[in-house]
Design a protein around this motif. Sequence first.
Motif, PDB file in Angstrom:
ATOM      1  N   SER A 184       0.701  -1.276   0.078  1.00 53.45           N
ATOM      2  CA  SER A 184       0.133   0.030  -0.071  1.00 53.45           C
ATOM      3  C   SER A 184       0.919   1.189   0.154  1.00 53.45           C
ATOM      4  O   SER A 184       0.547   2.225  -0.597  1.00 53.45           O
ATOM      5  CB  SER A 184      -0.774   0.041   1.280  1.00 53.45           C
ATOM      6  N   GLU A 227       1.118   4.567  -3.086  1.00 53.03           N
ATOM      7  CA  GLU A 227       0.945   5.987  -2.547  1.00 53.03           C
ATOM      8  C   GLU A 227       2.255   6.814  -3.047  1.00 53.03           C
ATOM      9  O   GLU A 227       2.381   7.971  -2.837  1.00 53.03           O
ATOM     10  CB  GLU A 227       0.955   6.106  -0.881  1.00 53.03           C
ATOM     11  N   LEU A 280      -4.441   5.193  -4.562  1.00 55.07           N
ATOM     12  CA  LEU A 280      -4.098   5.319  -3.413  1.00 55.07           C
ATOM     13  C   LEU A 280      -3.109   6.599  -3.329  1.00 55.07           C
ATOM     14  O   LEU A 280      -2.678   7.042  -2.223  1.00 55.07           O
ATOM     15  CB  LEU A 280      -3.228   4.180  -2.752  1.00 55.07           C
TER      16      LEU A 280
END
Length: 593
Positions: free
Chosen positions: A197, A201, A300
Amino acid sequence: MKKRSQIAEKYKWDLSPIYSSCEELLQDVEKLKSYPEKLASYKGKLKKPALCLEFFKLGTEVSKLDEKISVYLLLKLSENLEDAKYLELESVVSTINKKISCATAFEESELLKCGEKYIRKLMADERFAIYRLSLDNFLRNKDHVLSEKEEEIISKAGKSLGGYSDVFDNLDNLDLKFQDAEDAKGKLHEVNQHNYSELLESKDRVLRKNALISYTKGYHSVSNTIGSTYISSVEGDWFMADVYKFDSVLESSLFGGNIPKEVYTKLLESVRNSVKYVHKFYALKKKALGFKDYYMYDRLVPITKSRDKYNYEDSCRHVLNAMAVLGEDYVKHLNDAISNRWIDVYPCEKKESGGYCCNVYEPHPYILLNTVDDSRSIYTLAHELGHAMHGKLSAECQPYESYDHTIFLAEIASTVNEVLLFKYLYANAKSRNDKIAHLEKYISNIIATIFVQTLYSEFEYYAHSLVEKGEPISKELLNAKYKELTQYYYGKGVKLLPDDVGEGWMRIPHFYRAYYVYKYATGMTAAINFGRKISSGDADTRDKYIKFLQAGSSDYSINILKTAGIDLTTDEPYKVMEDELKWAISELSNLIG
């Protein structure tokens, strides 16, 4: 990474209120070994109210002792996942619990043989007051009870019938490997479950794309194994539901908590009606980021990053301030948790990753964190403290038999805290960028918890329906359905990779607990309803919410929630959720300009 001995004591939980020494623990483990025989001795005696009451009280005694032991072992192993002493004890206790389960397999069938009139007589007897809901469940369950011998067989076969989750976990956590992802400058970055994740980003779009490709290829390399494992799990779910005379796995899942099917169908209907706001949000992000095309690997990357960084002390201070709207008593309990070492704060060698709250009737809940003093950790702290306050307030107001809330209600308290924290941080943000960052995080959280979890729930409904109808089921069919749902929920404005075959479902561990994920969505919806009203100063809702926390499992979950003012079988909670999402997107649009 630091060794545990290098972390200050004030940042480590204090387990001495449970057991002050290993000797005390071992004494209780020995005591637990005596209970299977004691419980089995009541077989054939439940038709006498006095002996039935003794049996119920003995069951409570066993459960309290088992909870104390099991929680302590869980917490000790969370400190050190490789501690051989506690791993061995965990195995010993697991074996004892299997014996206890077999020893009590007669309970339900024997009580039902006594007849409905007898059970209702017990329910009317004040001595059985704290067992009334359990007795009512026996009556509800009368059409789904097997013979004593059949129950014993199912009890003994429990592990082999439900081991698919362990297979997936071992594959996912231990065996699955990913290729390094190259960034725009040619530098390689390790890809794993923990940093995936974070890579998505990154401002580096090349890195984001290559991280997604690496992740996708990793799961594709084991797709045959995961496909077979999940299909076997779904078939196992249907076997159990069918054996217990349910028409579907969904019916079986909802029946356990006495949840009306309308809760599930209303969720799917309402979320689909609101999905256009998800599409609007991603269109807004695409514009703000200046992208010509917007791909799944762009979801994201933040529009802007908040400058706010919170160390643990700052996080505690902000959480306490944000929760002041819930009253002095609530804040006092929060202070107790922070000051009296309910929390294990920092990561260290061999410590379990992630975060959780473990509720225990006595002395109090415990929280595991792995705080890294960033903008995420403050929300994790608020979330887990919400779970802890739910457990603590329930334990204060309920007897042991009804203190532990259900899974259906579990995520509400934690998410209310997140909503209230967002409202506080947003109101006190000092810059436009900080406001944008807080809004984007909040909207993304709503999408991930309500819309994405509903996507998952539609997928598992499809998988289970194929098996229940006796239709063919295959990895390819599941992939096609997941790809279709992904495009629908994220919208045509979010592009899939050209070679995406829809294998994203293969990374979801919750699919091995049938119809679990929809509870995240209903929980977040309820939390937004509570949080929106409480933050606006609605004292009546605040008081109802505190009573909700105190209710534990004293009634069926749907009734506890209705008493607090939220009926998830109606449109109203979803209208409130949609209004909140529309407000947040409108605020974000105005700030972006």
